[in-house]
Structures are given as structure tokens and as C-alpha cells.
Enzyme design. Sequence first.
Site, PDB file in Angstrom:
ATOM      1  N   ASP A  29       0.798  -1.269   0.198  1.00  0.00           N
ATOM      2  CA  ASP A  29       0.084  -0.071   0.182  1.00  0.00           C
ATOM      3  C   ASP A  29       1.100   1.402   0.058  1.00  0.00           C
ATOM      4  O   ASP A  29       2.116   1.140   0.110  1.00  0.00           O
ATOM      5  CB  ASP A  29      -0.931   0.107   1.208  1.00  0.00           C
ATOM      6  CG  ASP A  29      -2.024   0.981   1.067  1.00  0.00           C
ATOM      7  OD1 ASP A  29      -2.256   1.506   0.122  1.00  0.00           O
ATOM      8  OD2 ASP A  29      -2.634   1.391   2.298  1.00  0.00           O
ATOM      9  N   GLU A  59       2.644   4.941  -4.143  1.00  0.00           N
ATOM     10  CA  GLU A  59       2.375   5.957  -5.098  1.00  0.00           C
ATOM     11  C   GLU A  59       3.915   6.621  -5.362  1.00  0.00           C
ATOM     12  O   GLU A  59       4.254   6.954  -6.465  1.00  0.00           O
ATOM     13  CB  GLU A  59       1.472   6.941  -5.090  1.00  0.00           C
ATOM     14  CG  GLU A  59       0.029   6.337  -5.179  1.00  0.00           C
ATOM     15  CD  GLU A  59      -0.418   5.635  -4.161  1.00  0.00           C
ATOM     16  OE1 GLU A  59       0.344   5.713  -2.956  1.00  0.00           O
ATOM     17  OE2 GLU A  59      -1.036   4.282  -4.355  1.00  0.00           O
ATOM     18  N   ASP A  73      -8.869   3.874  -2.552  1.00  0.00           N
ATOM     19  CA  ASP A  73      -9.895   4.061  -1.603  1.00  0.00           C
ATOM     20  C   ASP A  73     -11.151   4.868  -1.893  1.00  0.00           C
ATOM     21  O   ASP A  73     -11.431   6.227  -2.261  1.00  0.00           O
ATOM     22  CB  ASP A  73      -9.311   5.406  -0.751  1.00  0.00           C
ATOM     23  CG  ASP A  73      -8.150   4.629   0.269  1.00  0.00           C
ATOM     24  OD1 ASP A  73      -8.034   3.361   0.298  1.00  0.00           O
ATOM     25  OD2 ASP A  73      -7.339   5.379   0.719  1.00  0.00           O
TER      26      ASP A  73
END
Length: 819
Positions: free
Chosen positions: A429, A432, A505
Amino acid sequence: MEDNNIQNPEGIPAKLAELEEDEFHHVNNPAAGIKPIVKKYLSRPVSAEQKNNKFYFSDGDAKVEITVVTDEIIRVRLAPHGVFLDEFSYAVPKLEKKVSVFGLNELEEEYVVYTNIINCHIRKTDFFISFSDNQNFITSSDAVPMHWEENVKFGGYYVYCTKTCHSNESFFGMGDKATELNLRGKRLKNWNTDAYSFAWNQDPLYRSIPFYISLNEGIAHGIFFDNTFKADFDFGAEDPTKTSFWAEGGELQYYYIHGPHMMDVVKRYHLLTGTHPMPPMWALGYHQCRWSYYPESKVRMVTKTFREKKIPCDGIYLDIDYMDGYRCFTWNRKYFPDPKKMIKELSEQGFKTVVIIDPGIRVDDNYSVFKEGKENRYFCRRCDDYFMEGHVWPGRCQFPDFTNPEVREWWGNLFDELVQLGVAGVWNDMNEPAVFGTGTFPDDVRHQYDGQRGSHRKAHNVYGMQMVRATYEGLRKIMKNKRPFTITRAGYSGVQRFSSVWTGDNVASWEHLILGNIMCQRLSISGVSFCGTDIGGFSGEPDGELFTRWIQLGTFSPFMRAHSAGDTKEREPWSFGEPYTSINRKFIELRYRLLPYLYSAFWEHHRYGFPIVRPVVMHEQFEPTNHFRQDEFTYGDKILVCPVLAAGQKDRKVYLPKGKWYNFWTHELVDGGKELMVAAPLETMPIFVKAGSVIPEYPVMQYVGEKEIEEVKMNVYYSDFEANSFIFEDYGETFAYEQDIYLEKKFVVRGKENKLTIQQSMEGLYTPRYENYHMNIIGLPFKPTRIIVDDHEVKDFMIASDKTVQLKLRKNFTQLVIN
Ligand code: GLC
């Protein structure tokens, strides 16, 4: 072309003049002599040269390289001052030449690089590049020559390519964009972004997939712009006659991928960037996640309830709270005193434990992972040699440079302990990479970039992919012959070689259910078939109806996981009471019944590059109205589903492509090529099966491997024409398939007015343990009197009350004839 007029001068805009004043003046280098910054265009080719499968054209200064990759793929590169960068790509690990017939023709007005299938034209007057098929149909052509412009802040170039956009041209692909499936009229940016609770049309999002498919006059081609810098695509938004793509640095390098079918383009894109490895079969089951299930007693309660309520589930996830102060590779012993024992006991009940890992490593000299990383200088550095620091869940963090192979190896080995504890999968997770406050790393962070060097401008979009690559490769080594399961939030083209993905999300709303459906279709045709959404929506509260409708969509997403944020109410399949619990169970059971079908579709993806989920336009690209359909899709090539995407619906319109289809629930046979109104009360959803299909089915299991499969049900859907089906079987969790230990079965179904023939052929070295098939013949238009299997008459068959014909057969029969 850009929002900032400094970057987009046709002539010199006012702002640029100011810039020169402010920034270019230097005592030793007076601005007086500096030329204004303007876009430079290729002028006209003055030389042409061939080196094996590469062709070089120069206008005296800039150089263009045309590489013939296969009969249908040609790569174009531009070097503004004649010097190409070293060949290197994270997306295309190996550029193999797979073409034998190719060459160069010089004609009066143009050069033509040709293969057996396509031509690349380089126009002599102005360097326009275009592509045509062997019928001389122009599929793609420059609207202006390739161009570039100095990027004053960076010192490199903006690089641009602008192609003609036709009035009825449609565009698809680009990964996980939160907008309509057809990208015509959109402008999109690629810059991996943590986009909590993203909205419709919000852009950019978590992943960057610079690949699009164009459909014009029924002919498809693809463009893959392999450039990792921040990049933009404009599909006729600024000027309806132009399609452009450009990046803030790096090389102008793109692949032209020929069709003519969308499916050809997608398969060829997979040829370049790879496919998902086969997942362990359990990873295709249902997964339950939450931020976070803790302490251990909570995890046990949730898993126990699944078994008590007889709702199948394979994966249980531990979000960040399992760690000690969010330090990766540690455990919070207060919440999880004995993880090994817990994971073992969960596994005895059929649950695989998946844990989250983030890239941010807490700055803490008493924490071994940080200490090791620091001592070995594994963390990302700023250009002025300070380590890059930023705040994420654990507080102040440093971040491994996953573009360094040595760091990837180190990172991969860190999973050893988790694997020894029994962890079966890793959730990657925040890669990015996400940093609180600033969003991400500053541009000046330096990356090793596998020896190619790069600032964060170049490495940003591949950071997450290299993180999950490190994770996957480490797990693969540690788990030996067992298939690891990984999931990632960020990625770049080719991420599919290492991981599944989820769409990030999202929000508990009907709009997000619609978006989730589109995003999975889009990801699937952009190389990333193994994808899914947070079922129920990550933030916000779904009601029972929305959750159930989402479970229904999730049943047909290659990756099926419910997940929710920490501040939301409980979100398990039973959380909304009846009738929702029973309907959710029924659909999760359906997921498990169809596992051998999904597994076969996965093999077709892995081995042959087919996407698992396919939008309707992919089946009938010649039909212009299909370019705008985004609700219905096929799951593999035999099952069409149309999720219900609005509250209170009892029926909905469904378009079926031409051909004959069976309603999955009622067995009613309907003609496609039109829209139908289909009943869709909450306990059902429109599902259709193509006539002539053979759909394998497992008995319902609470988890993969719960039962030894004793027989496989084969649902045969009668058709009055010939149809092929394909089934794949293997051990389900090892890499034996890489040694060719698997079985590919082909079924050919041929129906006549009063006869049905089913032939089976097999290829491969694997032998399944079960002995029999349970044949379930659906839609027979006549009453069977005689059934012959491999020359023997079978007397033992039954016609059920729903008119299906039931019989048992040895799994290796070759021909079944029903009269
Ligand atoms: C991010 C993830 C989400 C996760 C949360 C806590 O928001 O996208 O899935 O639950 O972080 O780790």
C-alpha cells in the site's frame, strides 16, 4: 496543450518573457544571446539508414528510430539532438525481435518501413509519421510532426506527439481512470497519486498505464507511450481533430500496436509488457478485509462467523494495526501475542492471512529494518545527499529506493520471517509513494533506476511497481515452489507481472459502484486483469442493498475483496441482516462454483494475453453504439453479466451481443444483437451464458481445498451451431505449470435439430484426481432417447424437472452423442 503557457508557446507568451527576465539573466551569460523557447518540430528527413530491424531517419539534427518488433508492432523513438538514451524499460523487460520479413522502401514522397502486415510511412516533406495496414488503410497518422520543447525548470525536454483524431474515433484503456469507459473528449494525466475518496473524473489516480486503444471505422490500433515521467494524454479534448500525448521529460518513445481487433491490440500489448503469473487458486476466492481487524480475538471472531454462517471465504487481511507502531515487519504483541499460532489455526480453518506492508520505514535507530537500510544506504536520497524524509503512518520515515536491485533483494528477504509465520500474501500500500502533507516525494530525490539513474520525476510512476516487484520476487524465492499472492495500489505498465491491484480508496455510493465496474473493465484491457474494488466502498456507509449489489459485481471481478475504513460500521457479508446475508452468501457461493471457469480464464490471460473481463465493445467493435456501453461485460468469453447499479431496481436493460444466449437463472434462450429488459430483483442479477458453452463448476466449498473435488459438474448449453470451450486444470498452487505440467481441455459442442455431439480433447501432463464429470445438459430442444459415449450406450441418465439432462461420465471421454 498544457495548462501553463510557459510550457506551451506558439511564439513567445508574455509569461516566458518575464521568465527570461527573472531567471535567465546571469552575469557571465547575458540573456541577450539566449533564444526564446519555442516548440521545435522535426523538419524533413534528409537521410535514411537501416541497422538490422532498426531504421534511422534524420533531419540533420534530430533523429528518429523506427524499430520493427513484430509483424504488428513498431516502435518509434525521437532523439532531439541525435543521441538516444540507453535502451531500458521497466514496462518491457525484453524487447525481442519476432519478425522475419521487413524492410525499407524509398518512394518519391515517403519512406516506408514495412512488415508483412503493417507499414510505417515517413513523409519526406515534413516528417509526418503514419501507419497503415496491408490494404493501405491508414490507421494512425501524425497531425503535426513529433516535437519537443525545452523544460527550463528541469533542463530536459517536454516531448510531444500529436496524431489526427477522427470525428467518430473512440478511445479506451489507460488503466484506472475514474471516468467513462470511452475516453473520447478527455484529457488525462499520469502521475501516481494517493487519491483518498476520489471523485468521478478525478485525475490522476493511483496507477499510470500510458496505453490506449483507438477505434476508428471499426479498426483498432494501440499506442503505448513508454515514458515514466509525468505525462498527459488528450483525446480530442483541446482540439477535436487531434489526439496528443506528451511528457515532462524522458524520451518520446511509443509503440504502435496494430489490430484490427481490440483483442489483437490487447494481446499484443501483453506481449510487450507481460501477463499476471498464475495466482494460487485460493486468491480467486472471497477475501475479507478491514482497517483493521485487531486484536486477535476480533480476527478469530470474524473468521469463526464466516464458518458458522457458512459463507465461503479464503483470505483474511491484517491492516496496519497488526504492526508495532506501524513499523513494517514487526508485530504489535499486545494485539497479536502469538502470530504463528494464530495464523496456523486460521489456516486450519481454511483462511490465508494477508498482511499489509507500506514503503515508509520509521526513522528509529532501535528498529532493525531502519538500521539495516540506513547502514547500507538503501533509502532514497535528495540530490544534496540528505536522505529523503516524510511522514506516513509510523511518523517520520525514510523510503527504500526500490529502483535499486540490491534494495529490492534486501526488501524481498525481509519477508522471510512473515512467511515462516505462515503469511500467505502481502498487500503493498501507499506506494505511489504517498507522503502526508506533500502528497509524494520532492522531484529532486535521486533513484538508482537499475543503473540508469533518475530523479523522482522519472522514478515516481514506477516506484510502486518496483516495490511490489521486490515483494513478489522475494516471496517467490522464499516460498519456493508455492505461488505468492501480492496486491498493490500503485503501478505502471507491466505491474501485472508481479501483482494484482485494487482500485484504491473508493466511496460507499452508487456512483462508485458504477465507477468500480468501469475501472475494472478498463484495467483489464490495460494489462491488469487481476483487479477488483473495495466491495462496499472504503469510506462512508453503504446500506444493505448497495453492499449486496457490490457483492454481485465483485462475484465477477477477477479479485474479490470487501474492505472498509476504520471509522465505518462493521462490513461483513452478514452485517446488514436478512435478506442481505442470504443473498450475499448465494453470490459468494456462485463465485466458488465458478472457480474452475475463472481459473481457466486466468490461464487464457496468463498464457495467451486475453483480458479476463471484456467490455462489450471488444466483442462487437463495428457497432458504434457499443463504443459507449459500459455496464455489461463478459467474464472470460462465455458469461455476460450486467450488474445492477442503482437503488431500488427490480429489472434493467441489458444489451447482448449478436448470437444466442441463455439466461443463467431461468435457462431461457434469447437472441442477442439487441437490448432486453431483464428481471433483476435484489436476489439476482442479469447473467447470460453463450449458447454452445461448457462451463465447469465445483461444488460449493467454504474455502479452496476444503473438499477433495470428486467430480466436476460440466454445464453444457445446447446450441444449433458449433462452439468451442476451453478448460484449464493444474495443481492450483505450485509453479509446475512452468514445467508444462497442466492440462488444457477443449470441448466442441455441435447441435442439430435432434442430436447433440460433445467432443473432448486434452493436451498436457497433469492428471486431475477426480474421475467423473457430472454432465448437466441445458436447453436440449428434443427429448433424448439414446446417449452414446465413446461407442457405448449410457442408459443411466435422467431428465430433471427443469428439463436438463443429467448423467455421469468418465472424465476422459472423447465423444458424447445424444439423440
Ligand atoms: C490506505 C489504503 C487502505 C488502507 C489504509 C490503512 O488508505 O488505501 O486500503 O486500509 O491505507 O492502511
